[in-house]
Design a protein around this motif. Structure first.
Motif, PDB file in Angstrom:
ATOM      1  N   SER A  76      11.084  -2.193 -14.464  1.00 24.15           N
ATOM      2  CA  SER A  76      10.034  -2.017 -15.573  1.00 24.15           C
ATOM      3  C   SER A  76       8.531  -2.438 -15.234  1.00 24.15           C
ATOM      4  O   SER A  76       8.360  -3.446 -14.948  1.00 24.15           O
ATOM      5  N   LEU A  77       7.790  -1.466 -15.269  1.00 21.04           N
ATOM      6  CA  LEU A  77       6.425  -1.757 -14.465  1.00 21.04           C
ATOM      7  C   LEU A  77       5.467  -1.258 -15.665  1.00 21.04           C
ATOM      8  O   LEU A  77       5.515   0.126 -15.889  1.00 21.04           O
ATOM      9  N   ARG A  78       4.796  -2.081 -16.305  1.00 25.30           N
ATOM     10  CA  ARG A  78       3.891  -1.704 -17.431  1.00 25.30           C
ATOM     11  C   ARG A  78       4.533  -0.839 -18.442  1.00 25.30           C
ATOM     12  O   ARG A  78       3.895   0.412 -18.924  1.00 25.30           O
ATOM     13  N   GLY A  79       5.683  -1.085 -18.653  1.00 26.48           N
ATOM     14  CA  GLY A  79       6.428  -0.251 -19.657  1.00 26.48           C
ATOM     15  C   GLY A  79       7.109   0.813 -19.402  1.00 26.48           C
ATOM     16  O   GLY A  79       7.374   1.607 -20.078  1.00 26.48           O
ATOM     17  N   THR A  80       7.072   1.298 -17.918  1.00 35.29           N
ATOM     18  CA  THR A  80       7.629   2.563 -17.636  1.00 35.29           C
ATOM     19  C   THR A  80       8.982   2.082 -16.634  1.00 35.29           C
ATOM     20  O   THR A  80       8.747   1.183 -15.619  1.00 35.29           O
ATOM     21  N   ASP A  81      10.208   2.738 -16.967  1.00 38.09           N
ATOM     22  CA  ASP A  81      11.254   2.327 -16.163  1.00 38.09           C
ATOM     23  C   ASP A  81      11.177   3.169 -14.619  1.00 38.09           C
ATOM     24  O   ASP A  81      10.717   4.423 -15.028  1.00 38.09           O
ATOM     25  N   VAL A  82      11.407   2.698 -13.781  1.00 39.05           N
ATOM     26  CA  VAL A  82      11.346   3.101 -12.610  1.00 39.05           C
ATOM     27  C   VAL A  82      12.476   2.934 -11.677  1.00 39.05           C
ATOM     28  O   VAL A  82      12.792   1.894 -11.209  1.00 39.05           O
ATOM     29  N   PRO A  83      13.186   4.020 -11.064  1.00 31.40           N
ATOM     30  CA  PRO A  83      14.761   3.825 -10.419  1.00 31.40           C
ATOM     31  C   PRO A  83      14.133   3.478  -9.074  1.00 31.40           C
ATOM     32  O   PRO A  83      13.366   3.940  -8.332  1.00 31.40           O
ATOM     33  N   VAL A  84      14.583   2.291  -8.483  1.00 31.56           N
ATOM     34  CA  VAL A  84      14.545   1.887  -7.048  1.00 31.56           C
ATOM     35  C   VAL A  84      15.532   1.510  -6.309  1.00 31.56           C
ATOM     36  O   VAL A  84      16.766   1.504  -6.983  1.00 31.56           O
ATOM     37  N   ARG A  85      15.320   1.358  -5.048  1.00 31.01           N
ATOM     38  CA  ARG A  85      16.573   1.132  -4.256  1.00 31.01           C
ATOM     39  C   ARG A  85      16.052  -0.285  -3.434  1.00 31.01           C
ATOM     40  O   ARG A  85      14.813   0.019  -2.838  1.00 31.01           O
ATOM     41  N   ALA A  86      16.897  -0.953  -3.268  1.00 26.50           N
ATOM     42  CA  ALA A  86      16.226  -2.286  -2.418  1.00 26.50           C
ATOM     43  C   ALA A  86      17.117  -2.315  -1.336  1.00 26.50           C
ATOM     44  O   ALA A  86      18.191  -2.181  -1.103  1.00 26.50           O
ATOM     45  N   ARG A  87      16.358  -3.173  -0.349  1.00 26.76           N
ATOM     46  CA  ARG A  87      16.720  -3.540   0.882  1.00 26.76           C
ATOM     47  C   ARG A  87      16.242  -4.748   1.468  1.00 26.76           C
ATOM     48  O   ARG A  87      15.092  -4.930   1.708  1.00 26.76           O
ATOM     49  N   LEU A  88      17.465  -5.609   1.951  1.00 27.30           N
ATOM     50  CA  LEU A  88      17.096  -6.957   2.352  1.00 27.30           C
ATOM     51  C   LEU A  88      16.499  -6.679   3.812  1.00 27.30           C
ATOM     52  O   LEU A  88      17.109  -5.863   4.525  1.00 27.30           O
ATOM     53  N   LEU A  89      15.250  -7.479   4.031  1.00 22.08           N
ATOM     54  CA  LEU A  89      14.698  -7.221   5.213  1.00 22.08           C
ATOM     55  C   LEU A  89      15.232  -8.059   6.263  1.00 22.08           C
ATOM     56  O   LEU A  89      15.329  -9.308   5.923  1.00 22.08           O
ATOM     57  N   ALA A  90      15.091  -7.747   7.474  1.00 24.11           N
ATOM     58  CA  ALA A  90      15.551  -8.840   8.622  1.00 24.11           C
ATOM     59  C   ALA A  90      14.534  -8.556   9.793  1.00 24.11           C
ATOM     60  O   ALA A  90      13.851  -7.735   9.928  1.00 24.11           O
TER      61      ALA A  90
ATOM     62  N   LEU B  54      14.171 -11.804   1.414  1.00 21.97           N
ATOM     63  CA  LEU B  54      13.225 -10.853   1.092  1.00 21.97           C
ATOM     64  C   LEU B  54      13.433  -9.563   0.985  1.00 21.97           C
ATOM     65  O   LEU B  54      14.130  -9.047   1.981  1.00 21.97           O
ATOM     66  N   PHE B  55      13.215  -8.906  -0.106  1.00 17.34           N
ATOM     67  CA  PHE B  55      13.559  -7.431  -0.303  1.00 17.34           C
ATOM     68  C   PHE B  55      12.230  -6.499  -0.323  1.00 17.34           C
ATOM     69  O   PHE B  55      11.370  -6.839  -1.054  1.00 17.34           O
ATOM     70  N   ARG B  56      12.510  -5.386   0.059  1.00 18.11           N
ATOM     71  CA  ARG B  56      11.825  -4.376  -0.291  1.00 18.11           C
ATOM     72  C   ARG B  56      12.298  -3.091  -1.031  1.00 18.11           C
ATOM     73  O   ARG B  56      13.416  -2.859  -0.762  1.00 18.11           O
ATOM     74  N   ILE B  57      11.515  -2.834  -2.176  1.00 17.25           N
ATOM     75  CA  ILE B  57      12.163  -2.021  -3.204  1.00 17.25           C
ATOM     76  C   ILE B  57      10.967  -0.706  -3.144  1.00 17.25           C
ATOM     77  O   ILE B  57       9.935  -0.845  -2.973  1.00 17.25           O
ATOM     78  N   GLU B  58      11.855   0.521  -3.049  1.00 16.84           N
ATOM     79  CA  GLU B  58      11.032   1.739  -3.156  1.00 16.84           C
ATOM     80  C   GLU B  58      11.853   2.525  -4.278  1.00 16.84           C
ATOM     81  O   GLU B  58      12.911   2.545  -4.530  1.00 16.84           O
ATOM     82  N   ARG B  59      10.786   3.316  -4.663  1.00 20.19           N
ATOM     83  CA  ARG B  59      11.226   4.512  -5.579  1.00 20.19           C
ATOM     84  C   ARG B  59      12.454   5.187  -5.205  1.00 20.19           C
ATOM     85  O   ARG B  59      12.381   5.747  -3.927  1.00 20.19           O
TER      86      ARG B  59
ATOM     87  N   GLU C 115       0.886  -1.206  -0.147  1.00 23.00           N
ATOM     88  CA  GLU C 115       0.106  -0.061   0.036  1.00 23.00           C
ATOM     89  C   GLU C 115       0.933   1.120   0.001  1.00 23.00           C
ATOM     90  O   GLU C 115       0.331   2.238  -0.704  1.00 23.00           O
ATOM     91  N   ALA C 116       1.985   1.256   0.516  1.00 21.07           N
ATOM     92  CA  ALA C 116       2.805   2.307   0.797  1.00 21.07           C
ATOM     93  C   ALA C 116       3.356   2.642  -0.675  1.00 21.07           C
ATOM     94  O   ALA C 116       4.302   3.657  -0.677  1.00 21.07           O
ATOM     95  N   GLY C 117       3.182   1.850  -1.900  1.00 18.63           N
ATOM     96  CA  GLY C 117       3.910   2.241  -3.123  1.00 18.63           C
ATOM     97  C   GLY C 117       5.158   1.452  -3.184  1.00 18.63           C
ATOM     98  O   GLY C 117       6.080   2.043  -4.115  1.00 18.63           O
ATOM     99  N   THR C 118       5.532   0.569  -2.308  1.00 16.54           N
ATOM    100  CA  THR C 118       6.577  -0.072  -2.287  1.00 16.54           C
ATOM    101  C   THR C 118       6.384  -1.640  -2.844  1.00 16.54           C
ATOM    102  O   THR C 118       5.168  -1.947  -2.978  1.00 16.54           O
ATOM    103  N   TRP C 119       7.268  -2.253  -2.933  1.00 15.10           N
ATOM    104  CA  TRP C 119       7.025  -3.732  -3.562  1.00 15.10           C
ATOM    105  C   TRP C 119       7.913  -4.745  -2.849  1.00 15.10           C
ATOM    106  O   TRP C 119       8.986  -4.412  -2.581  1.00 15.10           O
ATOM    107  N   LEU C 120       7.641  -5.740  -2.277  1.00 13.46           N
ATOM    108  CA  LEU C 120       8.187  -6.964  -1.905  1.00 13.46           C
ATOM    109  C   LEU C 120       8.730  -7.852  -3.035  1.00 13.46           C
ATOM    110  O   LEU C 120       8.163  -8.103  -4.256  1.00 13.46           O
TER     111      LEU C 120
END
Length: 168
Positions: A111-125, A156-161, A79-84
């Motif tokens: 690449s999300l529905r044809g749009t490239d989105v810069p993201v940062r990934a973080r390993l969850l613990a 398990l990673f959380r990626i955010e814009r 919901e926060a606009g992030t992805w797992l």
């Protein structure tokens, strides 16, 4: 509404099939190849596996080579606009290569529905990972079966814009 009702039995069937060991042997070779081909043919608009489960194409630099690698992946939108991103490797013993790439180079793009989105990934613990894992399993129950089959803890990673101009 009728179309949604029709999808539910199909989704349940796909979940059952994807939880099998036979699927784990075949899928790593077949699913990404089909996803890449359809994604390329549709200029990034369609990801075949995303018809059942949300998906992205992750572009991350190789952990050792530094070369950009494109990997089709299922994702769990939050919901926060992030992805797992779940490094299940279809329940096979080793961590998938893309997880090592994100550990070494967390700035990536999707690449999300044809749009490239810069993201940062973080390993969850810890507790954060536990809560995210529960959400991932609720979203796609076969993840629990994948974890039960392997001795490693599935990454398990959380990626955010990423804000514009941050990272590479």
């Amino acid at each position: 509404m009728g179309a949604r009702r029709g999808r539910r039995p199909v989704r349940e069937l796909v979940q059952k099939v994807s939880a099998t060991r036979a699927f784990a042997r075949v899928a790593p070779r077949v699913v990404p190849a089909l996803d890449r081909a359809v994604h390329r043919l549709t200029r990034g608009k369609v990801l075949l596996s995303a018809q059942m489960l949300p998906g992205v194409i992750l572009t991350a630099r190789g952990a050792r080579s530094g070369v950009e690698r494109r990997t089709p992946l299922a994702c769990v939108p939050e919901e926060a606009g992030t992805w797992l991103l779940v490094g299940s490797n279809f329940g096979r013993p080793g961590h998938p290569a893309w997880t090592a790439n994100l550990l070494a180079h967390p700035d990536a793009s999707i690449s999300l529905r044809g749009t490239d989105v810069p993201v940062r990934a973080r390993l969850l613990a810890g507790a954060e990972r536990a809560a995210a894992w529960r959400a991932a399993v609720a979203f796609w129950p076969p993840y629990a079966g994948y974890q039960a089959r392997v001795e490693r803890e599935i990454r398990l990673f959380r990626i955010e814009r990423r804000p514009p101009g941050v990272g590479t």
